[in-house]
Design a protein around this motif. Structure first.
Motif, PDB file in Angstrom:
ATOM      1  N   GLU A   1       0.861  -1.180   0.000  1.00  0.00           N
ATOM      2  CA  GLU A   1       0.000   0.000   0.000  1.00  0.00           C
ATOM      3  C   GLU A   1       0.898   1.230   0.000  1.00  0.00           C
ATOM      4  O   GLU A   1       2.110   1.132  -0.114  1.00  0.00           O
ATOM      5  CB  GLU A   1      -0.861   0.003   1.251  1.00  0.00           C
ATOM      6  CG  GLU A   1      -1.945  -1.043   1.214  1.00  0.00           C
ATOM      7  CD  GLU A   1      -2.857  -0.926   2.406  1.00  0.00           C
ATOM      8  OE1 GLU A   1      -2.390  -0.471   3.469  1.00  0.00           O
ATOM      9  OE2 GLU A   1      -4.024  -1.298   2.276  1.00  0.00           O
ATOM     10  N   GLY A   2       0.268   2.395   0.146  1.00  0.00           N
ATOM     11  CA  GLY A   2       1.050   3.622   0.196  1.00  0.00           C
ATOM     12  C   GLY A   2       1.994   3.635   1.392  1.00  0.00           C
ATOM     13  O   GLY A   2       1.671   3.122   2.461  1.00  0.00           O
ATOM     14  N   CYS A   3       3.169   4.149   1.200  1.00  0.00           N
ATOM     15  CA  CYS A   3       4.091   4.329   2.317  1.00  0.00           C
ATOM     16  C   CYS A   3       5.042   5.452   1.933  1.00  0.00           C
ATOM     17  O   CYS A   3       5.100   5.825   0.769  1.00  0.00           O
ATOM     18  CB  CYS A   3       4.891   3.064   2.599  1.00  0.00           C
ATOM     19  SG  CYS A   3       6.139   2.684   1.371  1.00  0.00           S
ATOM     20  N   TRP A   4       5.717   6.009   2.914  1.00  0.00           N
ATOM     21  CA  TRP A   4       6.757   6.964   2.559  1.00  0.00           C
ATOM     22  C   TRP A   4       7.983   6.762   3.425  1.00  0.00           C
ATOM     23  O   TRP A   4       7.902   6.289   4.569  1.00  0.00           O
ATOM     24  CB  TRP A   4       6.297   8.416   2.611  1.00  0.00           C
ATOM     25  CG  TRP A   4       5.716   8.901   3.890  1.00  0.00           C
ATOM     26  CD1 TRP A   4       6.383   9.296   5.002  1.00  0.00           C
ATOM     27  CD2 TRP A   4       4.313   9.070   4.175  1.00  0.00           C
ATOM     28  NE1 TRP A   4       5.494   9.704   5.960  1.00  0.00           N
ATOM     29  CE2 TRP A   4       4.219   9.573   5.479  1.00  0.00           C
ATOM     30  CE3 TRP A   4       3.142   8.856   3.461  1.00  0.00           C
ATOM     31  CZ2 TRP A   4       2.997   9.854   6.084  1.00  0.00           C
ATOM     32  CZ3 TRP A   4       1.919   9.135   4.049  1.00  0.00           C
ATOM     33  CH2 TRP A   4       1.861   9.624   5.342  1.00  0.00           C
TER      34      TRP A   4
ATOM     35  N   ASN B   1      -1.630  17.002   4.862  1.00  0.00           N
ATOM     36  CA  ASN B   1      -2.173  16.153   3.788  1.00  0.00           C
ATOM     37  C   ASN B   1      -1.708  14.710   3.894  1.00  0.00           C
ATOM     38  O   ASN B   1      -1.735  13.990   2.902  1.00  0.00           O
ATOM     39  CB  ASN B   1      -1.779  16.726   2.422  1.00  0.00           C
ATOM     40  CG  ASN B   1      -2.503  18.023   2.145  1.00  0.00           C
ATOM     41  OD1 ASN B   1      -3.723  18.052   2.107  1.00  0.00           O
ATOM     42  ND2 ASN B   1      -1.766  19.101   1.959  1.00  0.00           N
ATOM     43  N   ARG B   2      -1.298  14.293   5.084  1.00  0.00           N
ATOM     44  CA  ARG B   2      -0.724  12.945   5.163  1.00  0.00           C
ATOM     45  C   ARG B   2      -1.755  11.862   4.875  1.00  0.00           C
ATOM     46  O   ARG B   2      -1.409  10.830   4.296  1.00  0.00           O
ATOM     47  CB  ARG B   2      -0.034  12.735   6.512  1.00  0.00           C
ATOM     48  CG  ARG B   2      -0.897  12.942   7.729  1.00  0.00           C
ATOM     49  CD  ARG B   2      -0.034  12.966   8.972  1.00  0.00           C
ATOM     50  NE  ARG B   2      -0.829  12.963  10.176  1.00  0.00           N
ATOM     51  CZ  ARG B   2      -1.334  14.051  10.742  1.00  0.00           C
ATOM     52  NH1 ARG B   2      -1.145  15.231  10.195  1.00  0.00           N
ATOM     53  NH2 ARG B   2      -2.056  13.963  11.849  1.00  0.00           N
ATOM     54  N   GLU B   3      -3.012  12.107   5.227  1.00  0.00           N
ATOM     55  CA  GLU B   3      -4.028  11.082   4.911  1.00  0.00           C
ATOM     56  C   GLU B   3      -4.195  10.971   3.397  1.00  0.00           C
ATOM     57  O   GLU B   3      -4.307   9.867   2.866  1.00  0.00           O
ATOM     58  CB  GLU B   3      -5.390  11.412   5.538  1.00  0.00           C
ATOM     59  CG  GLU B   3      -5.493  11.046   6.995  1.00  0.00           C
ATOM     60  CD  GLU B   3      -5.135  12.205   7.895  1.00  0.00           C
ATOM     61  OE1 GLU B   3      -4.730  13.265   7.343  1.00  0.00           O
ATOM     62  OE2 GLU B   3      -5.228  12.070   9.132  1.00  0.00           O
TER      63      GLU B   3
ATOM     64  N   SER C   1      -1.251   9.001   2.169  1.00  0.00           N
ATOM     65  CA  SER C   1      -1.249   7.572   2.512  1.00  0.00           C
ATOM     66  C   SER C   1      -2.368   6.830   1.796  1.00  0.00           C
ATOM     67  O   SER C   1      -2.339   5.607   1.703  1.00  0.00           O
ATOM     68  CB  SER C   1      -1.346   7.373   4.028  1.00  0.00           C
ATOM     69  OG  SER C   1      -2.624   7.702   4.484  1.00  0.00           O
ATOM     70  N   ALA C   2      -3.336   7.570   1.280  1.00  0.00           N
ATOM     71  CA  ALA C   2      -4.428   6.914   0.548  1.00  0.00           C
ATOM     72  C   ALA C   2      -3.996   6.497  -0.857  1.00  0.00           C
ATOM     73  O   ALA C   2      -4.676   5.722  -1.514  1.00  0.00           O
ATOM     74  CB  ALA C   2      -5.633   7.854   0.459  1.00  0.00           C
TER      75      ALA C   2
ATOM     76  N   GLN D   1       5.185   9.132  10.792  1.00  0.00           N
ATOM     77  CA  GLN D   1       4.525   8.055  10.069  1.00  0.00           C
ATOM     78  C   GLN D   1       5.418   7.447   8.977  1.00  0.00           C
ATOM     79  O   GLN D   1       4.952   6.662   8.166  1.00  0.00           O
ATOM     80  CB  GLN D   1       3.223   8.579   9.441  1.00  0.00           C
ATOM     81  CG  GLN D   1       2.135   8.783  10.479  1.00  0.00           C
ATOM     82  CD  GLN D   1       0.879   9.378   9.887  1.00  0.00           C
ATOM     83  OE1 GLN D   1       0.710  10.583   9.864  1.00  0.00           O
ATOM     84  NE2 GLN D   1      -0.002   8.547   9.381  1.00  0.00           N
TER      85      GLN D   1
END
Lengths: 436, 432
Positions: free
Chosen positions: B49-52, B128-130, B133-134, B161
């Protein structure tokens, strides 16, 4: 490694990660638990969640008296997951309307007018659900929806151009279309947003009146009171948060429906908070999980709790006991930090071709955490942290708040509020000769 | 925006490496040999999934090598780049360049130069982290050591995060030999992403050189000239002036009169853009005094063409024609097709001034055919826009508007929406 629901929907059978690849996926610090993944939730025995439920059930559910609640916590303490769990537990008794203002307005630009307006639109949309409109008296329902459609057209849009919904649509579909149009405009057209804001500022009572009318209808239809959950009102920086909450408490607590607002932790300790907090029936701060008592003796309960968080997600042979212990201590009791360390350790293990997480993999993840603190802490802050390690006393000073923000200092609670230095930073203080 | 500048003919042949723009003649294997490289690849492949994650670097050359190697290693996973620019500051804007399908697919996105951004940008990541991550994308944020502390302070939630911090800093040591690219000031003007890529690598190299006590001043001078020219093309005119003036001040360290002439010409272009016509003339004439002496025929032709544009601006049509013809006498002889195309485009505007629409259209068509054969989409867009702007100057608004809209569409296609916005505004004003 899927999540399968059994015939009894309340008991989810979950699978734990059996490989490091699965561990990397399941230990994702970006994602709070929600929906199906709440099956991985570990009950931390949070007094905040318990007491919020008591307040809501005792006042709103039993007596019809709406309550307004502030909910706060430090970065990475598990606030979002806790709120999601709370919503899941209350969903059978309350008609929950989740409001995410940041999807429409950037937190840097958020005003109290936006909060009320976006909440209203979310309620209007949620109330178009069949369980609401299917049970309400038809004539009354029609009056309400026609009024809402007119209100959005004439009061919200006013002279602004907007796309008119097709005439063939029924009135609830028209309202849905108008809400969609509102959100598009409000999100992407700064000038339309300004116009709507200034039109609405003097008419907030009209919006609140409609929220109240609809809340009553929802309660009659579903037998559940409306509960607004604002999950990102803690995002604006302290200055904007101050303007949002401290300058407009009566508006934010003005509707006849219960509401939970997430609240910026930095404002919690400000002087104004003392006078402002009385507008809210409950104020709850989710503490970090304690790994040590105030006298620095290990807190077995906290350690066991964090161990369970990992046990829920990983099969036991995927991590050695030593590695798990190291990880728990280095997390400082922050759930997100634990999850992030776990993911990074799994990456390190897989990167060296291993089958499980060992102490060396966690040690490497801890080195990065340590480097974070070295990069962010100023020289004078080490001295301050050493002093705080001795006294463990919190203060409302900006310097202390800064340290809490960087999580070099962690806040704990057991009856009284106290603080301690992050275990990784304690090592740094020892290396500098600031602690024995 | 008075007019748009076509890409000028490079004064030397440019051969960018397949991986972009290499800084040193030899690779820096230290960064690739680290566990961090393997581990970052593992994370990006398995996060699903999304990650950073954050990647810390000390040398721009190592950073670019790691990115190139990861792109190869992660295939067939698509990879994209986003470089901070004041024109498009929001990191979420990377989504605007992706199609609906690309947005839904797993991919890796590399973010560069965030340490050059104001704190507001870091805050916007926090807010805007949500939204980030979406997305099903693995995001890698490249930061310097100093940027690390700043990111932690300015975006604590976003930082907390992260899925990891990967260290690609190199052991301090003497600089390896520079590549041919680093020893030149050549630029390639094509699409927005590539222009930003050249800016970020050049700026990074320049920063490193300035921090190195024994860095050769000549290489520093070359990077200033390159940055000055790149900034000019993206309308960062004050930055362009700063870099070009630095380059001029260091000209004596570069034992090459061509460099001095190139700096003079670039300063002339900048002055012309800023409507400092006297200064532009002085700079061009000074450059023209050098190029023929050293047999730099391409440079000579470029300045002749620039003096033609200056004359056209001053409505000295005879002088403009004389200059264009002088340039046109050189370009074909040396096979400089881009320069030739640029002159035809200028001759098209001259013909418009002279009231000969038929000739103007023919010259423009000829220029566009040349650009087409060179696959130079930037110049096609710029010259269509310039033709429209010339029509506006002649008060022929109805004729100008369709061309301005056409150019706006072309700029959007090559990822330069800021120009498109300006042109649409001008088209709208013309039609009112």
């Amino acid at each position: 490694m899927d999540i399968r629901s059994m015939s009894d929907a309340t008991k989810l059978q979950i699978e734990r990660a059996a490989t490091l690849e699965d561990a990397i996926y399941l230990l994702n610090p970006q994602k709070p638990l929600e929906g199906e993944t709440l099956a991985y939730y570990v009950d931390r025995g949070s007094l905040a969640r318990r007491d919020i439920q008591i307040l809501l059930r005792a006042n709103d559910l039993r007596r019809g008296e709406a309550v307004r609640i502030l909910f706060s916590g430090h970065t990475g303490c598990g606030k979002s997951t806790e709120l999601n769990k709370l919503c899941e537990e209350l969903a059978g008794s309350f008609f929950i309307v989740k409001v995410s203002t940041s999807k429409i307005v950037q937190p840097t630009d958020l005003t109290y007018v936006d909060v009320v307006l976006i909440a209203a639109m979310e309620l209007f949309r949620a109330a178009t659900a069949q369980e609401v409109i299917g049970k309400a008296p038809a004539v009354r329902l029609s009056e309400i929806w026609e009024d809402l459609a007119d209100f959005i057209r004439q009061r919200v849009f006013g002279h602004l151009p907007y796309r008119t919904p097709a005439e063939s649509l029924d009135v609830t579909a028209k309202v849905s279309a108008l809400i969609f149009e509102f959100e598009t405009k409000y999100k992407s057209e700064a000038s339309s947003r300004d116009t709507i804001r200034s039109q609405m500022e003097g008419r907030l009572s009209e919006i609140i009146e409609r929220i109240n009318t609809l809340a009553v209808m929802v309660r009659q239809s579903t037998q559940r009171p409306v509960l607004f959950v604002f999950d990102d009102t803690d995002k604006p920086d302290p200055e904007r948060g101050r303007a949002l909450f401290f300058d407009h408490p009566t508006t934010l607590t003005g509707f006849q429906a219960s509401a939970i607002y997430t609240f910026n932790i930095a404002l919690w300790y400000s002087r104004e908070f003392k006078t402002f907090r009385d507008y809210f029936s409950g104020r709850f701060l989710l503490p970090n999980i304690k790994l040590f008592h105030r006298d620095e003796a290990p807190d077995e309960h906290g350690c066991t709790l964090l161990q369970t968080v990992i046990d829920r997600r990983l099969q036991p042979d995927l991590i050695t006991p030593d590695a798990l212990t190291q990880m728990i201590v280095a997390s400082g009791g922050l759930v997100r930090s634990l999850i992030g360390l776990g993911q990074f350790a799994a990456v390190n293990a897989l990167g060296r071709g291993a089958q499980r997480i060992e102490a060396q993999d966690v040690a490497r993840a801890i080195v990065e955490l340590r480097n974070d603190f070295i990069a962010s802490l100023r020289e004078e802050e080490y001295t301050m942290l050493a002093a705080l390690r001795r006294t463990k006393q919190l203060a409302a000073d900006d310097e202390v708040q800064d340290l809490l923000q960087t999580v070099a200092l962690l806040q704990y609670e057991n009856g009284e509020v106290w603080c301690d230095v992050h275990p990784v930073v304690v090592e740094l203080l020892r290396e500098r000769g600031l602690l024995a | 925006m008075s007019s748009l500048t076509p890409a000028s003919s490079p004064t030397k042949p440019v051969a960018p490496s397949p991986n972009g723009y290499t800084v040193f003649a030899e690779a820096l294997p230290e960064a690739l040999a680290r566990d961090d490289f393997t581990n970052l690849a593992v994370l990006l492949r398995y996060a699903r999934e999304g990650c950073w994650a954050f990647a810390v670097y000390s040398h721009v050359a190592a950073r670019e090598e790691v990115v190139a190697a990861l792109k190869t290693l992660l295939q067939p996973l698509p990879t994209y780049e986003w470089t901070y620019s004041p024109e498009r500051p929001s990191p979420l804007s990377y989504l605007e360049t992706l199609s609906e399908t690309q947005r839904r697919e797993r991919a890796v996105v590399f973010f560069f130069d965030l340490e050059r951004a104001p704190d507001e940008l870091w805050k916007s990541l926090d807010y805007n982290r949500e939204a980030l991550s979406a997305q099903p994308h693995g995001l890698v944020f490249w930061i310097s050591s100093a940027g690390r502390g700043r990111a932690m302070r300015a975006a604590p939630h976003f930082w907390s995060q992260r899925s990891g911090v990967f260290d690609f800093r190199l052991t301090p040591g003497p600089l390896p030999p520079f590549s041919d690219w680093a020893r030149s000031s050549d630029i390639v003007i094509d699409d927005w992403g590539n222009i930003l890529r050249q800016i970020r690598i050049t700026q990074g190299l320049l920063d490193e050189l300035l921090a190195t006590p024994d860095a050769p001043p000549a290489v520093i001078a070359l990077q200033h000239l390159r940055l000055g020219r790149l900034c000019y093309y993206v309308d960062r005119l004050p930055a362009a002036r700063t870099h070009l003036e630095e380059a001029a001040a260091l000209a004596s360290t570069v034992a090459d009169p061509r460099f001095s002439a190139d700096v003079l010409q670039a300063l002339g272009d900048l002055a012309l853009r800023e409507a400092e016509l006297g200064e532009a003339r002085r700079r061009y004439e000074a450059a023209l005094a050098i190029y023929p002496q050293i047999g730099a025929r391409l440079g000579e032709a470029n300045v002749q063409k620039a003096l033609g544009d200056l004359a056209l601006r001053e409505a000295e049509l005879g002088e403009a024609r004389r200059r264009y013809e002088a340039a046109l006498a050189i370009y074909p002889q040396i096979g400089a097709r881009l320069g030739e195309a640029n002159v035809y485009a200028s001759l098209a505007r001259l013909a418009l001034r002279e009231g000969d629409d038929e000739l103007a259209q023919a010259q423009l068509a000829r220029a566009l055919a040349f650009y087409q054969s060179l696959n130079d989409r930037y110049s096609i867009a710029a010259q269509v826009a310039n033709f429209g702007i010339e029509l506006l100057r002649l008060q022929r608004r109805d004729d100008a508007a369709p061309l301005l809209l056409q150019a706006a569409g072309l700029f959007e296609e090559i990822g330069l929406p800021q120009y498109a916005v300006q042109l649409r505004q001008r088209a709208g004003a013309a039609l009112r």
